[in-house]
Design an enzyme around this catalytic site. Structure first.
Site, PDB file in Angstrom:
ATOM      1  N   LYS A  45     -10.533   2.411 -22.830  1.00 17.08           N
ATOM      2  CA  LYS A  45     -11.350   3.473 -22.207  1.00 17.08           C
ATOM      3  C   LYS A  45     -12.723   2.905 -21.855  1.00 17.08           C
ATOM      4  CE  LYS A  45     -14.402   4.160 -25.730  1.00 17.08           C
ATOM      5  NZ  LYS A  45     -15.782   3.717 -25.655  1.00 17.08           N
ATOM      6  N   PRO A  63     -10.210  -6.702 -24.903  1.00 22.53           N
ATOM      7  CA  PRO A  63     -11.077  -7.518 -25.764  1.00 22.53           C
ATOM      8  C   PRO A  63     -11.512  -6.765 -27.022  1.00 22.53           C
ATOM      9  CG  PRO A  63     -12.178  -6.979 -23.685  1.00 22.53           C
ATOM     10  CD  PRO A  63     -10.764  -6.517 -23.557  1.00 22.53           C
ATOM     11  N   ILE A  64     -11.679  -7.533 -28.110  1.00 22.68           N
ATOM     12  CA  ILE A  64     -11.982  -6.964 -29.434  1.00 22.68           C
ATOM     13  C   ILE A  64     -13.502  -6.775 -29.589  1.00 22.68           C
ATOM     14  CG2 ILE A  64     -11.804  -7.440 -31.928  1.00 22.68           C
ATOM     15  CD1 ILE A  64      -9.391  -9.319 -31.120  1.00 22.68           C
ATOM     16  N   GLY A  65     -13.915  -5.685 -30.255  1.00 22.32           N
ATOM     17  CA  GLY A  65     -15.348  -5.454 -30.511  1.00 22.32           C
ATOM     18  C   GLY A  65     -16.135  -5.302 -29.229  1.00 22.32           C
ATOM     19  N   ALA A  66     -15.539  -4.614 -28.245  1.00 17.10           N
ATOM     20  CA  ALA A  66     -16.102  -4.599 -26.894  1.00 17.10           C
ATOM     21  C   ALA A  66     -16.664  -3.257 -26.472  1.00 17.10           C
ATOM     22  CB  ALA A  66     -15.029  -5.022 -25.899  1.00 17.10           C
ATOM     23  N   GLY A  67     -16.395  -2.173 -27.244  1.00 16.61           N
ATOM     24  CA  GLY A  67     -16.806  -0.835 -26.798  1.00 16.61           C
ATOM     25  C   GLY A  67     -15.775  -0.208 -25.881  1.00 16.61           C
ATOM     26  N   ALA A  91     -12.622   0.747 -27.116  1.00 12.40           N
ATOM     27  CA  ALA A  91     -11.703   1.497 -27.995  1.00 12.40           C
ATOM     28  C   ALA A  91     -10.325   0.866 -28.110  1.00 12.40           C
ATOM     29  CB  ALA A  91     -11.588   2.966 -27.546  1.00 12.40           C
ATOM     30  N   GLY A 119      -9.048  -0.953 -30.550  1.00 11.51           N
ATOM     31  CA  GLY A 119      -8.494  -0.716 -31.887  1.00 11.51           C
ATOM     32  C   GLY A 119      -8.037   0.725 -32.040  1.00 11.51           C
ATOM     33  N   SER A 120      -8.848   1.665 -31.530  1.00 13.61           N
ATOM     34  CA  SER A 120      -8.487   3.093 -31.619  1.00 13.61           C
ATOM     35  C   SER A 120      -7.243   3.390 -30.795  1.00 13.61           C
ATOM     36  CB  SER A 120      -9.636   3.974 -31.101  1.00 13.61           C
ATOM     37  OG  SER A 120     -10.766   3.811 -31.906  1.00 13.61           O
ATOM     38  N   ASP A 126     -12.858   8.094 -31.880  1.00 16.60           N
ATOM     39  CA  ASP A 126     -12.371   7.898 -30.505  1.00 16.60           C
ATOM     40  C   ASP A 126     -10.853   8.076 -30.393  1.00 16.60           C
ATOM     41  OD1 ASP A 126     -14.841   7.256 -29.568  1.00 16.60           O
ATOM     42  OD2 ASP A 126     -14.495   5.080 -29.492  1.00 16.60           O
TER      43      ASP A 126
HETATM   44  O1  C5P Z   1     -15.284   7.106 -36.247  1.00 15.44           O
HETATM   45  P1  C5P Z   1     -15.428   5.628 -36.177  1.00 15.44           P
HETATM   46  O2  C5P Z   1     -14.775   4.936 -37.356  1.00 15.44           O
HETATM   47  O3  C5P Z   1     -15.023   5.033 -34.888  1.00 15.44           O
HETATM   48  O4  C5P Z   1     -16.994   5.334 -36.318  1.00 15.44           O
HETATM   49  C1  C5P Z   1     -17.502   4.064 -36.616  1.00 15.44           C
HETATM   50  C2  C5P Z   1     -18.962   4.202 -36.987  1.00 15.44           C
HETATM   51  O5  C5P Z   1     -19.752   4.502 -35.838  1.00 15.44           O
HETATM   52  C3  C5P Z   1     -19.282   5.299 -37.983  1.00 15.44           C
HETATM   53  O6  C5P Z   1     -19.112   4.845 -39.304  1.00 15.44           O
HETATM   54  C4  C5P Z   1     -20.733   5.588 -37.665  1.00 15.44           C
HETATM   55  O7  C5P Z   1     -21.576   4.602 -38.238  1.00 15.44           O
HETATM   56  C5  C5P Z   1     -20.797   5.409 -36.163  1.00 15.44           C
HETATM   57  N1  C5P Z   1     -20.597   6.672 -35.424  1.00 15.44           N
HETATM   58  C6  C5P Z   1     -21.593   7.630 -35.416  1.00 15.44           C
HETATM   59  N2  C5P Z   1     -21.387   8.805 -34.743  1.00 15.44           N
HETATM   60  C7  C5P Z   1     -20.245   9.021 -34.063  1.00 15.44           C
HETATM   61  C8  C5P Z   1     -19.226   8.054 -34.047  1.00 15.44           C
HETATM   62  C9  C5P Z   1     -19.425   6.875 -34.738  1.00 15.44           C
HETATM   63  O8  C5P Z   1     -22.663   7.456 -36.003  1.00 15.44           O
HETATM   64  N3  C5P Z   1     -20.092  10.169 -33.402  1.00 15.44           N
END
Ligand code: C5P
Length: 315
Positions: A17, A102-106, A108, A110-111, A144
């Protein structure tokens, strides 16, 4: 009815995404951020194959050795959660992941893999959990993940898990997406930095949150997504991440110079960034004209269309 057919396989596509809008509204009592977002699926996707086994184990293999395949992987966590909620602790599966996002990319990735696991194993194990139950499991596993399950174009509120579907895409828009393979951004770090730098400006009241949600619902560019009124693109995390991560600054600069790009932004907590185009051909032509510059800057690039659905059971 649970299926007992061992060696039976199903395949699931798990798309990435991008965020067309990521607005940080405030802080929630649970410590998460209250968000108002527009998330959009794209065609760049991982592929997962699930094969039932008799030994009651959950195992994960991946063609990218840099990815953990242990119990911290969302795929394994999703499989364990689904088995725990079933009445069948003996269920086993061998999972094969072809990693393309790609991993750790923003993005999603992994989600989306976790959401694909819920769908794949619900089918493979014949568990008959409803879509609504799968959405609840997804929300337990990650903010996500409900979006990844539904996909397409959605308004995402709350932690990101409260979805309001948007009208179907009217235009075949596409993106050029880039990421420095040597850089990844931790999502908790990005939100922590946002709180540190912008926390004093956060909204406090639910009525103020709701006013911002309604302003987003009413935005003309969402009715539906189209080229003549393209998304302005907003990402509040970009403001705090870009000054700290040089690769984001370089990515945004090179993307804004692409001919025909409608708007550029970072996705999620970064570091991947994208430029939006009217269609796939113009995105591909723009990228071809300047691919060398991206390569010289150490960035991997993709050209990919927007997608109307999330994870998809293939067989
Ligand atoms: O829900 P998820 O595991 O993806 O979130 C990872 C981290 O991102 C959370 O532990 C939190 O630090 C941060 N986060 C947040 N507010 C959100 C989503 C994520 O602060 N709405």
């Amino acid at each position: 009815m649970r299926s007992d057919a061992l060696g039976h396989s199903v395949s699931v596509t798990a798309p990435a995404k991008i965020n067309l809008h990521l607005e940080v509204l405030g802080l929630r009592p649970d410590g998460f951020h209250e968000l108002a977002m527009v998330m959009q699926s794209i065609e760049l996707a991982d592929q997962l194959q699930f094969t039932s086994t008799a030994d009651g184990t959950i195992s994960l293999g991946c063609d990218d050795s840099s990815l953990s395949t242990a119990g911290d992987n969302l795929i394994v966590r999703a499989a364990q959660l689904l088995r725990d909620r079933s009445a069948f602790p003996e269920l086993g599966v061998a999972i094969d992941l072809q990693k393309r996002i790609p991993i750790g990319a923003g993005l999603a990735g992994g989600s989306s893999d976790g959401a694909a696991t819920l769908v794949g194993l619900n089918a493979l194990w014949g568990l008959d959990f409803s879509q609504h139950q799968l959405e609840d499991f997804a929300a337990e596993l990650g903010s996500d993940m409900p979006f990844c399950l539904a996909g397409g174009s959605q308004l995402c509120f709350g932690r990101g898990e409260r979805l309001e579907p948007l009208p179907a895409l009217k235009a075949p828009m596409a993106v050029v997406l880039v990421k420095d393979p040597s850089v990844s951004v931790s999502t908790p770090w990005a939100y922590g930095l946002c709180r540190e730098l912008s926390g004093s400006r956060y909204l406090q009241q639910e009525c103020d949150f709701e006013q911002r949600r309604q302003a987003l619902r009413d935005a003309s560019w969402l009715k539906p997504l189209r080229v003549d009124d393209p998304p302005p693109l907003r990402n509040d995390l970009q403001e705090v991440v870009a000054p700290e991560v040089a690769a984001v600054q370089v990515s945004l600069k090179l993307l804004s110079d692409l001919p025909g790009s409608l708007a550029v932004a970072m996705s999620g907590s970064g570091p991947s960034c994208f430029a939006l185009f009217a269609d796939f051909d113009s995105a591909q032509t723009a990228l071809a004209s300047q691919r060398q510059l991206f390569t010289e800057a150490g960035l991997t690039s993709w050209c990919t269309a927007l997608r109307a659905q999330g994870v998809k059971l293939e067989q």
